[in-house]
Design an enzyme around this catalytic site. Structure first.
Site, mmCIF file in Angstrom:
data_model
loop_
_atom_site.group_PDB
_atom_site.id
_atom_site.type_symbol
_atom_site.label_atom_id
_atom_site.label_comp_id
_atom_site.label_asym_id
_atom_site.label_seq_id
_atom_site.Cartn_x
_atom_site.Cartn_y
_atom_site.Cartn_z
ATOM 1 N N SER A 147 -13.074 5.205 -31.959
ATOM 2 C CA SER A 147 -13.529 3.981 -31.297
ATOM 3 C C SER A 147 -12.514 3.332 -30.370
ATOM 4 O O SER A 147 -12.828 2.326 -29.728
ATOM 5 C CB SER A 147 -13.979 2.956 -32.352
ATOM 6 O OG SER A 147 -15.229 3.324 -32.882
ATOM 7 N N LYS A 171 -13.604 2.513 -26.872
ATOM 8 C CA LYS A 171 -14.300 1.280 -26.479
ATOM 9 C C LYS A 171 -13.410 0.342 -25.650
ATOM 10 O O LYS A 171 -13.930 -0.522 -24.948
ATOM 11 C CB LYS A 171 -14.820 0.574 -27.730
ATOM 12 C CG LYS A 171 -15.955 1.356 -28.371
ATOM 13 C CD LYS A 171 -16.268 0.907 -29.779
ATOM 14 C CE LYS A 171 -17.372 1.802 -30.366
ATOM 15 N NZ LYS A 171 -17.541 1.625 -31.812
ATOM 16 N N SER A 179 -17.175 -3.265 -33.177
ATOM 17 C CA SER A 179 -17.186 -1.840 -32.865
ATOM 18 C C SER A 179 -18.607 -1.283 -32.799
ATOM 19 O O SER A 179 -18.897 -0.195 -33.299
ATOM 20 C CB SER A 179 -16.367 -1.061 -33.903
ATOM 21 O OG SER A 179 -15.897 0.153 -33.365
#
Length: 400
Positions: free
Chosen positions: A65, A68, A120
């Site tokens: 993640s 992101k 997230s």
């Protein structure tokens, strides 16, 4: 007599402080580079970009993640933040961590970016991608082009906006640090990055979302300014962390720790190492330097990082290159190409150069000797307290 009594009272207070609060003259500094469990890691100065520590920092890894961070700054710079995004069935059904968007729900782009970073939300990432580029595939292509041409990283290939596993979805610790450095120049990204929580009101989910990064609350660490977590089985635990103390702002990236605890331990050790050993020097835009009859100026604010205890000499060469050199080793820490001042402006620039250099020398002197000055004052106060401790009873008797 009243004045003398006040002096004695002040001495008593100093003695009392001296007894109960001993001064720790020497603070421990960890100068040993940490031994890490994470497979790859890097620490850079957020201002200068200088690398303070690295371990396999150019090795291709799965970021999970941390992807992101790139999606967020791309969306901020390329989208209309107030525009409503209509959530597709594809976005609604995205697996993993989510903000539980519903098909057909309309959400402002800015709110989706916040859900992407704070909670997230993988579904928010797909909604953003489809809104900006029409599909996840097109978005990945647009994002990769942006990262290469605008941000300037060369070892990153993203296949999606969220970081769910794809064997071709790779980057490096160095690239993630550079992407974060670029993103932190943007005020909105910086504000979102440091948000610990946010009220989330959606069609099917109303709650308070919390940043998953434990150093932003659960594990207190002085100076944390934001961060992003990541995990998929193939990537292990990944962390990107920003922090600031006094004269140093850093970005720490750790990739592929097998245990979450190891990722945080590595990050804390790297933060300690950076703050114990480094500081950033600053040269303001417009500062002038004389080189014979030529005058050069600093076009933009300049930053370089050096060891806390090392003396640094800044010297301008004949070709207008400013070098910051470690006086102990004569090693060039960093060099900058300055701009030559036009002939018509030299008379003004020359006088400005003298003033600027004097001011910078004053600041440098003050910063360098601040600790020593404070130490002398504290030691003096301590000595006075110790001396009068022995004589305080006699003093009080004489002034009754």
């Amino acid at each position: 007599m009243i004045i003398l009594k006040n002096i004695v009272l002040l001495i008593l207070i100093i003695c009392f402080i001296n007894v109960l609060i001993p001064i720790n003259v020497y603070s421990h500094k960890n100068t040993t580079q940490p031994d890490l469990a994470s497979e790859s890691a890097i620490v850079i100065d957020e201002k200068s970009g200088d690398i303070l520590f690295e371990k396999n920092s150019k090795q291709e890894m799965y970021p999970a993640s941390l992807t992101k961070i790139a999606t967020a700054i791309y969306a901020i710079e390329n989208g209309d933040l107030e525009e409503l995004v209509t959530v597709s069935e594809n976005a609604r059904n995205t697996e993993g961590s989510r903000v539980y968007l519903e098909e057909g729900e309309q959400v402002p782009l800015k709110k989706l970016i916040q859900g992407l970073m704070i909670n997230s939300g993988n579904d928010a990432g797909v909604a953003i991608a489809e809104h900006l580029s029409g599909s996840v595939e097109n978005f990945a292509s647009d994002l990769n082009k942006y990262l290469k041409e605008t941000v300037g990283v060369d070892h990153t290939n993203f296949e999606n906006p969220h970081g769910l596993f794809d064997s071709k979805h790779v980057t490096t610790a160095k690239d993630i640090a550079e992407i974060t450095k670029y993103a932190m120049k943007n005020k909105l990204f910086k504000d979102i990055n440091q948000m610990e929580e946010m009220e989330w009101i959606g069609e099917s989910w109303e709650t308070t979302i919390h940043n998953h990064h434990k150093l932003m609350g659960e594990i207190p660490y002085d100076g944390i300014t934001g961060g992003k977590t990541g995990y998929v089985r193939q990537s292990g635990f990944t962390l990107a962390t920003t922090a600031k103390r006094e004269y140093l702002s850093v970005i720490v990236v750790t990739l592929n720790a097998q245990l979450q605890e190891d990722a945080y331990t590595d990050t804390i050790n790297l933060l300690d190492y950076a703050f114990d050993n480094y500081q950033t020097a600053f040269i303001s835009a417009g500062t002038h330097y004389n080189v014979g009859e030529d005058v050069y100026k600093v076009p933009d604010d300049l930053y370089y990082t050096h060891k806390v205890d090392n003396e640094v000499n800044e010297q301008i060469e004949e070709d207008g290159i400013l070098e910051a050199t470690d006086e102990g080793t004569d090693q060039v820490i960093k060099s900058f190409q300055l701009e030559m001042v036009e002939n018509d402006d030299k008379s003004v620039a020359t006088s400005a150069a003298s003033t600027d250099d004097m001011e910078r020398q004053k600041v440098s002197f003050f910063q360098h000797y601040l600790a020593e000055i404070v130490l002398v004052i504290l030691l003096s106060v301590g000595c006075v307290g110790i001396y009068y401790r022995k004589n305080i009873v006699n003093l009080l008797t004489n002034f009754r």
